[in-house]
Design an enzyme around this catalytic site. Structure first.
Site, mmCIF file in Angstrom:
data_model
loop_
_atom_site.group_PDB
_atom_site.id
_atom_site.type_symbol
_atom_site.label_atom_id
_atom_site.label_comp_id
_atom_site.label_asym_id
_atom_site.label_seq_id
_atom_site.Cartn_x
_atom_site.Cartn_y
_atom_site.Cartn_z
ATOM 1 N N LYS A 112 0.823 -1.212 0.000
ATOM 2 C CA LYS A 112 0.000 0.000 0.000
ATOM 3 C C LYS A 112 0.858 1.263 0.000
ATOM 4 C CE LYS A 112 -4.273 -1.976 1.509
ATOM 5 N NZ LYS A 112 -3.801 -3.371 1.603
HETATM 6 C C1 PLP Z 1 -4.307 -4.426 0.777
HETATM 7 C C2 PLP Z 1 -3.502 -5.648 0.614
HETATM 8 C C3 PLP Z 1 -3.837 -6.645 -0.320
HETATM 9 C C4 PLP Z 1 -5.078 -6.571 -1.191
HETATM 10 O O1 PLP Z 1 -5.011 -5.554 -2.173
HETATM 11 P P1 PLP Z 1 -6.359 -5.027 -2.838
HETATM 12 O O2 PLP Z 1 -5.939 -3.896 -3.708
HETATM 13 O O3 PLP Z 1 -7.234 -4.572 -1.710
HETATM 14 O O4 PLP Z 1 -6.946 -6.157 -3.596
HETATM 15 C C5 PLP Z 1 -3.013 -7.750 -0.425
HETATM 16 N N1 PLP Z 1 -1.920 -7.883 0.363
HETATM 17 C C6 PLP Z 1 -1.566 -6.954 1.268
HETATM 18 C C7 PLP Z 1 -0.374 -7.183 2.116
HETATM 19 C C8 PLP Z 1 -2.331 -5.795 1.423
HETATM 20 O O5 PLP Z 1 -1.980 -4.886 2.342
#
Ligand code: PLP
Length: 491
Positions: A112
């Site tokens: 993120k």
């Molecule tokens: C948020 C997140 C995801 C999922 O991503 P999306 O865009 O919500 O599908 C997968 N792995 C980690 C570690 C995340 O923080």
């Protein structure tokens, strides 16, 4: 060509990318999409010659109308120069037959960061011309709050309040949040569980009295969630960048199709890959990888999306989601930009908890999207098997993507979304190396020995980091604390 944004649900007055970042969600409750998407073509030769920052400037410049070139370039540079522990920003490594795209070298060791270092800087530039300031409210079960705070830390015209459930986040998540620096940041532990905090944040967004109070000081409330185009667009860049790395390393030639396997929650990450493919990236298949909350696996297999099911807590908590909001955008594009159909399904989902797409839509989805789910035991089995076979250590989220990638034919890239050091105890447990009563800090040390890698600097520094935020409040106090934060943080 100017790329304007409109809603997935009804025809309205289109807005610029700059305005869409500010608004977050369309006034009719739909998501911002652009019908110009398929007319944008990104030249692969150019992508392969440029570095990450140059590609980010190019791609954001094409998609985010309303910003000046200078605004885009300065935002990208502030976001990425010096803040990622890899010159590639998102390096690709090979583990066995699968390429692993490491998205976790940012400030909080989670994927993120790639979008949340950039969104605040875009938002800040959107705010500038309005004279307003934005206070971000985020309820978090642990991970998103930290990445959001780190992204918004000391960004002009913005401030952020994060609310997490008291005593219900991991030791490392607690330390990450409670030690957060920055003059525009407040962190609160809230009595109750995540839903209590989340419910109150949603109420505060709709609270007219609070909005009026804040408006006196030109403050608006805003969220940083993954439906904002300012979070989606930065994620397109690393799909192109991963492809370019394979070309440069001689693994593929320009034009060869590749597949991507994506650990999925809210569907933002995999949707960004779909956008890249619409813009000219040669993709054979996307694999939508889920944990035991396998709503999307069922949907892609049967055409029925059904959120009426038990919520399962897993060792891949960032994928514990039953409503994948960004799927709405894919449905919009896959149906040939059919607002009526898209809005109808979303209405059924809201009212009945499920919807079923028509056969033609399902066929189109299945031709591009594979799927599969892994429960915790299966996830651990992947972590153990990949480690024994290749020496590479995956975190639980990335392991799910890797496991599904093994089903692909041809070159396949699994997206690794978190560092194993964010989940050291679960990873050690999977490897059969967990010790009883071991603290998370001791587990980091053990994981270093086992994996032959080093704890990311910022995680290692946490153990000694001073606590800066100690407030524990009840949900009922969140409104008053929000008011106070708005006064103090923008003073
Ligand atoms: C948020 C997140 C995801 C999922 O991503 P999306 O865009 O919500 O599908 C997968 N792995 C980690 C570690 C995340 O923080």
């Amino acid at each position: 060509m100017t790329v304007l944004y409109d809603s997935t649900r009804s025809i309205s007055e289109p807005v610029s990318g700059k305005e869409a970042v500010l608004q977050g969600i369309s006034p009719d409750g739909g998501l911002f999409v652009s019908d110009a998407l398929s007319q944008i073509k990104i030249d692969l030769e150019t992508v392969c010659k440029q570095n990450y920052i140059e590609n980010a400037v190019m791609i954001l410049g094409r998609l985010l109308s309303g910003y000046t070139e200078e605004e885009i370039e300065s935002a990208v540079k502030e976001a990425y120069e010096g803040s990622f522990a890899s010159d590639e920003i998102t390096p690709v490594v090979k583990a066995g037959n699968v390429f692993v795209l490491e998205l976790f070298h940012g400030p909080t060791s989670a994927f993120k960061d790639v979008a949340l270092t950039l969104l605040p800087r875009l938002l800040s530039r959107s705010l500038k011309s309005t004279g307003k300031k934005a206070l971000i409210l985020t309820a978090t079960s642990g991970d998103t709050g930290k990445a959001a705070m780190s992204g918004f830390q000391d960004v002009e015209n913005t401030a952020i309040c994060v609310f997490y459930p008291h005593n219900k986040v991991s030791a490392m998540q607690y330390k990450q949040m409670a030690s957060q620096e920055g003059s525009n940041v407040r962190v609160f532990a809230v009595n109750g569980n995540f839903d209590d905090a989340q419910t109150m944040v949603k109420k505060l967004f709709l609270d007219e009295e609070l909005a009026a109070d804040l408006a006196e000081d030109d403050v608006v409330l805003s969220s940083a969630n993954s439906i904002n185009v300012g979070r989606l667009v930065p994620q397109i860049v690393y799909y192109f960048q991963a492809y370019a790395q394979l070309v440069r390393n001689g693994e593929i030639s320009i034009g060869d199709p590749v597949s991507f396997s994506v650990p999925t929650g809210n569907f933002g990450d995999v949707l960004a890959g779909y956008y890249a493919s619409v813009m000219g990236l040669p993709v054979k298949k996307f694999y939508v990888a889920s944990n035991a909350n396998d709503v999307l696996t069922e949907f892609l297999q049967t055409g029925t999306y059904n959120r009426k099911r038990p919520f399962v807590q897993t060792i891949s908590p960032s994928m514990d989601i039953l409503v994948s909001s960004n799927l709405e955008r894919l449905l919009y594009y896959i149906t040939g930009q059919d607002r009526e159909k898209t809005a109808g399904w979303m209405k059924e989902l809201a009212e009945k908890g499920s919807y079923t797409v028509d056969d033609e839509t399902l066929e189109k989805l299945q031709s591009l999207f594979g799927c599969g789910s892994f429960n915790d035991e299966e996830t651990k089995e992947v972590i153990r098997r990949v480690y024994e076979k290749t020496g590479y250590t995956l975190d639980p989220h990335s392991a799910i993507a890797y496991g599904l990638a093994e089903e692909a034919q041809g070159p396949v890239i699994a997206l690794a979304t978190a560092s194993p050091y964010k989940f050291p105890q679960d990873v050690l447990d999977a490897l059969g190396k967990a010790e009883e009563e071991q603290s998370v800090w001791e587990a980091l040390k053990t994981l270093e020995e086992v994996s032959g890698t080093e704890t990311p600097e910022k995680l290692a520094a946490l153990q000694e980091a001073p606590i800066r935020h100690e407030a524990v409040i009840d949900p009922e106090q969140m409104k008053e604390e929000t008011r106070k934060a708005a006064r103090e943080l923008f003073a």
